[in-house]
Design a protein around this motif. Structure first.
Motif, PDB file in Angstrom:
ATOM      1  N   ARG A  76      39.434  38.350  29.885  1.00  0.00           N
ATOM      2  CA  ARG A  76      40.442  39.412  29.996  1.00  0.00           C
ATOM      3  C   ARG A  76      39.941  40.641  30.750  1.00  0.00           C
ATOM      4  NH1 ARG A  76      44.113  39.982  24.928  1.00  0.00           N
ATOM      5  NH2 ARG A  76      44.974  41.551  26.309  1.00  0.00           N
ATOM      6  N   GLY A  77      38.667  40.738  31.006  1.00  0.00           N
ATOM      7  CA  GLY A  77      38.143  41.842  31.791  1.00  0.00           C
ATOM      8  C   GLY A  77      38.130  41.547  33.285  1.00  0.00           C
ATOM      9  N   ARG A  78      38.559  40.371  33.656  1.00  0.00           N
ATOM     10  CA  ARG A  78      38.554  39.974  35.060  1.00  0.00           C
ATOM     11  C   ARG A  78      39.986  40.014  35.612  1.00  0.00           C
ATOM     12  NH1 ARG A  78      36.426  34.236  37.446  1.00  0.00           N
ATOM     13  NH2 ARG A  78      36.566  34.862  39.608  1.00  0.00           N
ATOM     14  N   GLY A  79      40.144  40.547  36.819  1.00  0.00           N
ATOM     15  CA  GLY A  79      41.466  40.689  37.399  1.00  0.00           C
ATOM     16  C   GLY A  79      41.762  39.648  38.467  1.00  0.00           C
ATOM     17  N   PHE A  80      43.010  39.225  38.501  1.00  0.00           N
ATOM     18  CA  PHE A  80      43.507  38.262  39.482  1.00  0.00           C
ATOM     19  C   PHE A  80      44.815  38.804  40.024  1.00  0.00           C
ATOM     20  CE2 PHE A  80      41.184  36.045  36.197  1.00  0.00           C
ATOM     21  CZ  PHE A  80      40.342  35.203  36.903  1.00  0.00           C
ATOM     22  N   VAL A  81      44.948  38.860  41.339  1.00  0.00           N
ATOM     23  CA  VAL A  81      46.214  39.269  41.928  1.00  0.00           C
ATOM     24  C   VAL A  81      46.927  38.008  42.405  1.00  0.00           C
ATOM     25  CG1 VAL A  81      47.368  40.623  43.711  1.00  0.00           C
ATOM     26  CG2 VAL A  81      45.325  41.538  42.582  1.00  0.00           C
ATOM     27  N   LEU A  82      48.054  37.756  41.783  1.00  0.00           N
ATOM     28  CA  LEU A  82      48.920  36.651  42.180  1.00  0.00           C
ATOM     29  C   LEU A  82      49.914  37.249  43.161  1.00  0.00           C
ATOM     30  CD1 LEU A  82      49.766  33.702  41.673  1.00  0.00           C
ATOM     31  CD2 LEU A  82      51.241  34.563  39.856  1.00  0.00           C
ATOM     32  N   HIS A  83      49.984  36.669  44.358  1.00  0.00           N
ATOM     33  CA  HIS A  83      50.808  37.310  45.383  1.00  0.00           C
ATOM     34  C   HIS A  83      51.452  36.314  46.326  1.00  0.00           C
ATOM     35  CE1 HIS A  83      47.591  36.963  48.505  1.00  0.00           C
ATOM     36  NE2 HIS A  83      46.762  37.187  47.500  1.00  0.00           N
ATOM     37  N   SER A  84      52.362  36.859  47.133  1.00  0.00           N
ATOM     38  CA  SER A  84      53.044  36.063  48.150  1.00  0.00           C
ATOM     39  C   SER A  84      52.036  35.648  49.214  1.00  0.00           C
ATOM     40  CB  SER A  84      54.189  36.875  48.764  1.00  0.00           C
ATOM     41  OG  SER A  84      53.751  38.157  49.166  1.00  0.00           O
ATOM     42  N   ALA A  85      52.378  34.592  49.931  1.00  0.00           N
ATOM     43  CA  ALA A  85      51.441  34.000  50.899  1.00  0.00           C
ATOM     44  C   ALA A  85      51.463  34.703  52.253  1.00  0.00           C
ATOM     45  CB  ALA A  85      51.766  32.517  51.078  1.00  0.00           C
ATOM     46  N   ASP A  86      52.090  35.868  52.343  1.00  0.00           N
ATOM     47  CA  ASP A  86      52.172  36.591  53.607  1.00  0.00           C
ATOM     48  C   ASP A  86      50.928  37.430  53.907  1.00  0.00           C
ATOM     49  OD1 ASP A  86      52.760  38.278  51.485  1.00  0.00           O
ATOM     50  OD2 ASP A  86      54.145  39.508  52.629  1.00  0.00           O
ATOM     51  N   TRP A  87      49.940  37.395  53.044  1.00  0.00           N
ATOM     52  CA  TRP A  87      48.718  38.181  53.230  1.00  0.00           C
ATOM     53  C   TRP A  87      47.520  37.380  52.728  1.00  0.00           C
ATOM     54  CZ3 TRP A  87      44.838  40.110  50.094  1.00  0.00           C
ATOM     55  CH2 TRP A  87      44.014  41.096  50.651  1.00  0.00           C
ATOM     56  N   ARG A  88      46.448  37.453  53.481  1.00  0.00           N
ATOM     57  CA  ARG A  88      45.165  36.846  53.057  1.00  0.00           C
ATOM     58  C   ARG A  88      44.064  37.823  53.376  1.00  0.00           C
ATOM     59  NH1 ARG A  88      45.011  31.171  51.877  1.00  0.00           N
ATOM     60  NH2 ARG A  88      42.799  31.425  52.004  1.00  0.00           N
ATOM     61  N   PRO A  89      43.049  37.916  52.523  1.00  0.00           N
ATOM     62  CA  PRO A  89      41.934  38.814  52.816  1.00  0.00           C
ATOM     63  C   PRO A  89      41.158  38.355  54.044  1.00  0.00           C
ATOM     64  CG  PRO A  89      41.489  37.512  50.851  1.00  0.00           C
ATOM     65  CD  PRO A  89      42.886  37.197  51.276  1.00  0.00           C
ATOM     66  N   GLN A  90      40.443  39.287  54.633  1.00  0.00           N
ATOM     67  CA  GLN A  90      39.677  39.014  55.853  1.00  0.00           C
ATOM     68  C   GLN A  90      38.790  37.785  55.739  1.00  0.00           C
ATOM     69  OE1 GLN A  90      39.386  40.568  58.929  1.00  0.00           O
ATOM     70  NE2 GLN A  90      41.246  41.711  58.486  1.00  0.00           N
ATOM     71  N   GLY A  91      38.058  37.653  54.665  1.00  0.00           N
ATOM     72  CA  GLY A  91      37.117  36.546  54.515  1.00  0.00           C
ATOM     73  C   GLY A  91      37.744  35.252  54.039  1.00  0.00           C
ATOM     74  N   GLY A  92      39.072  35.230  53.852  1.00  0.00           N
ATOM     75  CA  GLY A  92      39.722  34.013  53.383  1.00  0.00           C
ATOM     76  C   GLY A  92      39.380  33.685  51.941  1.00  0.00           C
ATOM     77  N   SER A  93      39.152  34.720  51.117  1.00  0.00           N
ATOM     78  CA  SER A  93      38.732  34.478  49.739  1.00  0.00           C
ATOM     79  C   SER A  93      39.903  34.385  48.762  1.00  0.00           C
ATOM     80  CB  SER A  93      37.753  35.572  49.297  1.00  0.00           C
ATOM     81  OG  SER A  93      38.358  36.842  49.453  1.00  0.00           O
ATOM     82  N   SER A  94      41.042  33.939  49.244  1.00  0.00           N
ATOM     83  CA  SER A  94      42.191  33.685  48.383  1.00  0.00           C
ATOM     84  C   SER A  94      42.253  32.201  48.058  1.00  0.00           C
ATOM     85  CB  SER A  94      43.497  34.067  49.090  1.00  0.00           C
ATOM     86  OG  SER A  94      43.853  35.380  48.847  1.00  0.00           O
ATOM     87  N   MET A  95      42.898  31.910  46.956  1.00  0.00           N
ATOM     88  CA  MET A  95      43.138  30.523  46.576  1.00  0.00           C
ATOM     89  C   MET A  95      44.624  30.241  46.795  1.00  0.00           C
ATOM     90  SD  MET A  95      42.415  28.721  42.925  1.00  0.00           S
ATOM     91  CE  MET A  95      43.957  28.435  42.116  1.00  0.00           C
ATOM     92  N   SER A  96      44.940  29.261  47.609  1.00  0.00           N
ATOM     93  CA  SER A  96      46.331  28.873  47.825  1.00  0.00           C
ATOM     94  C   SER A  96      46.839  28.129  46.599  1.00  0.00           C
ATOM     95  CB  SER A  96      46.456  27.979  49.060  1.00  0.00           C
ATOM     96  OG  SER A  96      46.203  28.719  50.219  1.00  0.00           O
ATOM     97  N   VAL A  97      48.020  28.519  46.168  1.00  0.00           N
ATOM     98  CA  VAL A  97      48.674  27.881  45.034  1.00  0.00           C
ATOM     99  C   VAL A  97      49.925  27.204  45.575  1.00  0.00           C
ATOM    100  CG1 VAL A  97      49.794  28.274  42.802  1.00  0.00           C
ATOM    101  CG2 VAL A  97      47.813  29.666  43.465  1.00  0.00           C
ATOM    102  N   PRO A  98      50.098  25.908  45.313  1.00  0.00           N
ATOM    103  CA  PRO A  98      51.293  25.225  45.808  1.00  0.00           C
ATOM    104  C   PRO A  98      52.565  25.985  45.434  1.00  0.00           C
ATOM    105  CG  PRO A  98      49.783  23.644  44.845  1.00  0.00           C
ATOM    106  CD  PRO A  98      49.232  25.015  44.538  1.00  0.00           C
ATOM    107  N   GLY A  99      53.524  25.988  46.357  1.00  0.00           N
ATOM    108  CA  GLY A  99      54.769  26.691  46.122  1.00  0.00           C
ATOM    109  C   GLY A  99      54.872  27.993  46.889  1.00  0.00           C
TER     110      GLY A  99
END
Length: 185
Positions: A76-99
């Motif tokens: 619970r001390g760790r944060g996750f941003v769930l977001h639309s697929a229109d943005w990805r960080p520079q290093g590609g450190s996002s995880m694609s989620v189907p849908g």
């Protein structure tokens, strides 16, 4: 049974009070287990602005404000941003989620939002829901969860209190007709 990218909707007989009336977007599912983010339980005592302040992230005048959720009981001390697929960080450190979703757990998404940039739609979740090998499948068989297709309008809706009933109605189910006990025909 492939469940990544599906939503889980808690049944009325859910035995775990932490998940009562929860709606979860499953981000990963494999033989090793599953991981998801609860999308309808807001963090009542923490705002995005306060979190950015705690992390010493400056907020620009055009900075964005997103909702903070309790994503689940694990880490619970760790944060996750769930977001639309229109943005990805520079290093590609996002995880694609189907849908059509992405999940980013690095500071760059928070910094982008604070600058008024980043994904069009996003929620921040503290913690996540996790299951070991076969655990989620057993819970579904036990009638703890219904599975459905996600929709961005539901996932990112500001009506957190109405997401559970809305998810059921999208499946053609009247929430008042659900029973807390399972059965087999």
């Amino acid at each position: 049974m492939e469940l990544a990218g599906k939503i889980l909707i808690a049944m009325p007989g859910m035995g775990d009070p932490r998940f009562e009336r929860s709606v979860i977007l499953l981000c990963a599912h494999s033989p090793e287990g599953a991981m998801g983010i609860v999308i309808n339980k807001p963090a009542v005592d923490l705002s995005f602005a306060k979190l950015l302040e705690q992390l010493n992230i400056p907020v620009a005048p055009e900075g964005r404000d997103i909702r903070v959720h309790v994503g689940g009981p694990v880490e619970r001390g760790r944060g996750f941003v769930l977001h639309s697929a229109d943005w990805r960080p520079q290093g590609g450190s996002s995880m694609s989620v189907p849908g059509g979703f992405e999940m980013t757990a690095t500071m760059d998404v928070l910094e982008a939002l604070a600058r008024g940039e980043g994904p069009e739609a996003a929620i921040l979740a503290l913690g996540y829901a996790g299951w070991g090998p076969g655990q989620l499948e057993a819970e579904i068989i036990r009638n703890d969860w219904l599975t459905g297709e996600p929709e961005a309008g539901l996932v990112f809706s500001r009506d957190d209190g109405g997401k559970w009933a809305a998810a059921l109605r999208r499946m053609g189910i009247d929430p008042r007709t659900l029973s807390g006990s399972a059965g087999r025909a």
